[in-house]
Design a protein around this motif. Structure first.
Motif, mmCIF file in Angstrom:
data_model
loop_
_atom_site.group_PDB
_atom_site.id
_atom_site.type_symbol
_atom_site.label_atom_id
_atom_site.label_comp_id
_atom_site.label_asym_id
_atom_site.label_seq_id
_atom_site.Cartn_x
_atom_site.Cartn_y
_atom_site.Cartn_z
ATOM 1 N N THR A 53 0.278 -1.110 0.035
ATOM 2 C CA THR A 53 0.285 -0.078 -0.005
ATOM 3 C C THR A 53 0.640 0.746 0.126
ATOM 4 O O THR A 53 0.213 2.036 -0.505
ATOM 5 C CB THR A 53 -1.310 -0.091 0.784
ATOM 6 O OG1 THR A 53 -1.978 -1.682 1.025
ATOM 7 C CG2 THR A 53 -2.468 1.785 1.225
ATOM 8 N N LYS A 54 1.571 1.583 1.045
ATOM 9 C CA LYS A 54 2.711 2.730 0.838
ATOM 10 C C LYS A 54 3.589 2.405 -0.444
ATOM 11 O O LYS A 54 3.853 3.548 -0.967
ATOM 12 C CB LYS A 54 3.932 2.173 1.453
ATOM 13 C CG LYS A 54 3.487 2.373 3.250
ATOM 14 C CD LYS A 54 4.764 2.039 4.454
ATOM 15 C CE LYS A 54 4.621 2.318 5.360
ATOM 16 N NZ LYS A 54 5.518 1.084 6.246
ATOM 17 N N GLU A 55 3.549 1.303 -1.106
ATOM 18 C CA GLU A 55 4.660 1.178 -2.394
ATOM 19 C C GLU A 55 3.240 2.205 -3.442
ATOM 20 O O GLU A 55 3.733 3.028 -4.369
ATOM 21 C CB GLU A 55 5.007 0.685 -2.952
ATOM 22 C CG GLU A 55 6.343 0.218 -2.325
ATOM 23 C CD GLU A 55 7.221 1.383 -2.575
ATOM 24 O OE1 GLU A 55 7.626 1.179 -3.951
ATOM 25 O OE2 GLU A 55 8.364 1.202 -1.840
ATOM 26 N N ALA A 56 1.892 1.701 -3.338
ATOM 27 C CA ALA A 56 0.969 2.405 -4.566
ATOM 28 C C ALA A 56 0.997 3.796 -4.086
ATOM 29 O O ALA A 56 0.691 4.450 -4.954
ATOM 30 C CB ALA A 56 -0.102 1.324 -4.120
ATOM 31 N N ILE A 57 0.906 4.272 -2.591
ATOM 32 C CA ILE A 57 0.536 5.727 -2.628
ATOM 33 C C ILE A 57 1.787 6.083 -3.022
ATOM 34 O O ILE A 57 1.581 7.759 -3.804
ATOM 35 C CB ILE A 57 0.465 5.691 -1.130
ATOM 36 C CG1 ILE A 57 -0.769 5.396 -0.102
ATOM 37 C CG2 ILE A 57 0.551 7.261 -0.379
ATOM 38 C CD1 ILE A 57 -0.704 5.377 1.226
ATOM 39 N N LYS A 58 2.893 5.812 -2.802
ATOM 40 C CA LYS A 58 4.027 6.520 -3.431
ATOM 41 C C LYS A 58 3.767 6.618 -4.566
ATOM 42 O O LYS A 58 4.413 7.699 -5.358
ATOM 43 C CB LYS A 58 4.807 5.856 -3.196
ATOM 44 C CG LYS A 58 7.146 6.679 -3.840
ATOM 45 C CD LYS A 58 7.442 5.141 -3.316
ATOM 46 C CE LYS A 58 8.919 6.552 -3.349
ATOM 47 N NZ LYS A 58 10.709 5.572 -2.775
ATOM 48 N N GLU A 59 3.452 5.830 -5.279
ATOM 49 C CA GLU A 59 3.064 5.343 -7.019
ATOM 50 C C GLU A 59 2.141 6.489 -7.469
ATOM 51 O O GLU A 59 2.743 7.654 -8.512
ATOM 52 C CB GLU A 59 2.419 4.106 -7.307
ATOM 53 C CG GLU A 59 2.778 4.452 -9.422
ATOM 54 C CD GLU A 59 1.888 2.965 -10.005
ATOM 55 O OE1 GLU A 59 2.386 3.272 -10.780
ATOM 56 O OE2 GLU A 59 2.987 1.533 -9.051
ATOM 57 N N ALA A 60 0.794 6.612 -6.732
ATOM 58 C CA ALA A 60 0.039 7.214 -7.155
ATOM 59 C C ALA A 60 0.433 8.782 -6.692
ATOM 60 O O ALA A 60 -0.016 9.677 -8.051
ATOM 61 C CB ALA A 60 -1.266 7.197 -5.930
ATOM 62 N N LYS A 61 1.812 9.269 -5.962
ATOM 63 C CA LYS A 61 1.426 10.523 -5.109
ATOM 64 C C LYS A 61 2.814 11.014 -6.647
ATOM 65 O O LYS A 61 3.055 12.042 -6.566
ATOM 66 C CB LYS A 61 2.182 10.622 -4.517
ATOM 67 C CG LYS A 61 1.033 10.804 -2.657
ATOM 68 C CD LYS A 61 1.943 11.002 -2.061
ATOM 69 C CE LYS A 61 0.784 11.435 -0.228
ATOM 70 N NZ LYS A 61 1.181 10.814 0.819
ATOM 71 N N SER A 62 3.319 10.716 -7.383
ATOM 72 C CA SER A 62 4.250 10.890 -7.767
ATOM 73 C C SER A 62 3.709 11.098 -9.662
ATOM 74 O O SER A 62 4.696 12.165 -9.961
ATOM 75 C CB SER A 62 5.234 9.291 -8.276
ATOM 76 O OG SER A 62 4.720 8.355 -9.653
ATOM 77 N N GLY A 63 2.659 11.449 -9.699
ATOM 78 C CA GLY A 63 1.964 11.427 -11.115
ATOM 79 C C GLY A 63 2.793 10.975 -12.068
ATOM 80 O O GLY A 63 1.844 10.610 -13.202
ATOM 81 N N LYS A 64 2.867 9.758 -11.850
ATOM 82 C CA LYS A 64 3.056 8.840 -13.313
ATOM 83 C C LYS A 64 1.901 7.879 -13.475
ATOM 84 O O LYS A 64 0.912 8.241 -12.757
ATOM 85 C CB LYS A 64 3.782 7.817 -13.104
ATOM 86 C CG LYS A 64 5.738 8.690 -13.175
ATOM 87 C CD LYS A 64 6.745 7.602 -12.416
ATOM 88 C CE LYS A 64 8.077 8.913 -12.528
ATOM 89 N NZ LYS A 64 9.076 7.241 -11.726
ATOM 90 N N SER A 65 1.664 8.043 -14.651
ATOM 91 C CA SER A 65 0.209 7.196 -15.088
ATOM 92 C C SER A 65 0.628 5.927 -15.298
ATOM 93 O O SER A 65 1.359 5.648 -15.968
ATOM 94 C CB SER A 65 -0.521 8.456 -15.184
ATOM 95 O OG SER A 65 -1.461 7.585 -16.321
ATOM 96 N N SER A 66 -0.103 4.460 -14.878
ATOM 97 C CA SER A 66 0.186 3.567 -15.151
ATOM 98 C C SER A 66 -1.014 3.248 -15.960
ATOM 99 O O SER A 66 -0.597 2.457 -17.119
ATOM 100 C CB SER A 66 -0.261 2.624 -14.279
ATOM 101 O OG SER A 66 -0.528 2.576 -12.998
ATOM 102 N N GLY A 67 -1.639 4.617 -16.877
ATOM 103 C CA GLY A 67 -2.365 4.283 -18.207
ATOM 104 C C GLY A 67 -3.656 4.834 -18.376
ATOM 105 O O GLY A 67 -3.943 5.573 -17.242
#
Length: 85
Positions: A53-67
């Motif tokens: 969950t921490k990694e998912a939060i970090k990814e979401a906050k980074s502004g990068k889009s998965s698609g």
């Protein structure tokens, strides 16, 4: 037999608006202000997310889009979900 929880009286200075909102929230849940604030604080302190969950939060906050999700129709929605995976 119930466990006894030791409590210590303390004082905080809160903004009047925050205190008003806390009282209203406690009232909606039919709880005392003390009980409501204590439970909110316990949730914050004791409910730390796991590593995934921490990694998912970090990814979401980074502004990068998965698609991109295409919601024009159910089929395009499902295809866009499959493309992300």
């Amino acid at each position: 037999m119930e466990a006894i929880i030791e409590r210590k009286q303390t004082a905080f200075r809160l903004s009047t608006d925050l205190l008003k909102r806390l009282r209203a929230a406690a009232s909606r849940e039919n709880r005392s202000l003390n009980n409501y604030v204590e439970s909110v604080l316990m949730d914050v302190v004791y409910n730390e997310p796991n590593e995934e969950t921490k990694e998912a939060i970090k990814e979401a906050k980074s502004g990068k889009s998965s698609g991109t999700i295409n919601m024009k129709s159910f089929d395009t929605f499902m295809q866009s979900i499959n493309d992300i995976e």
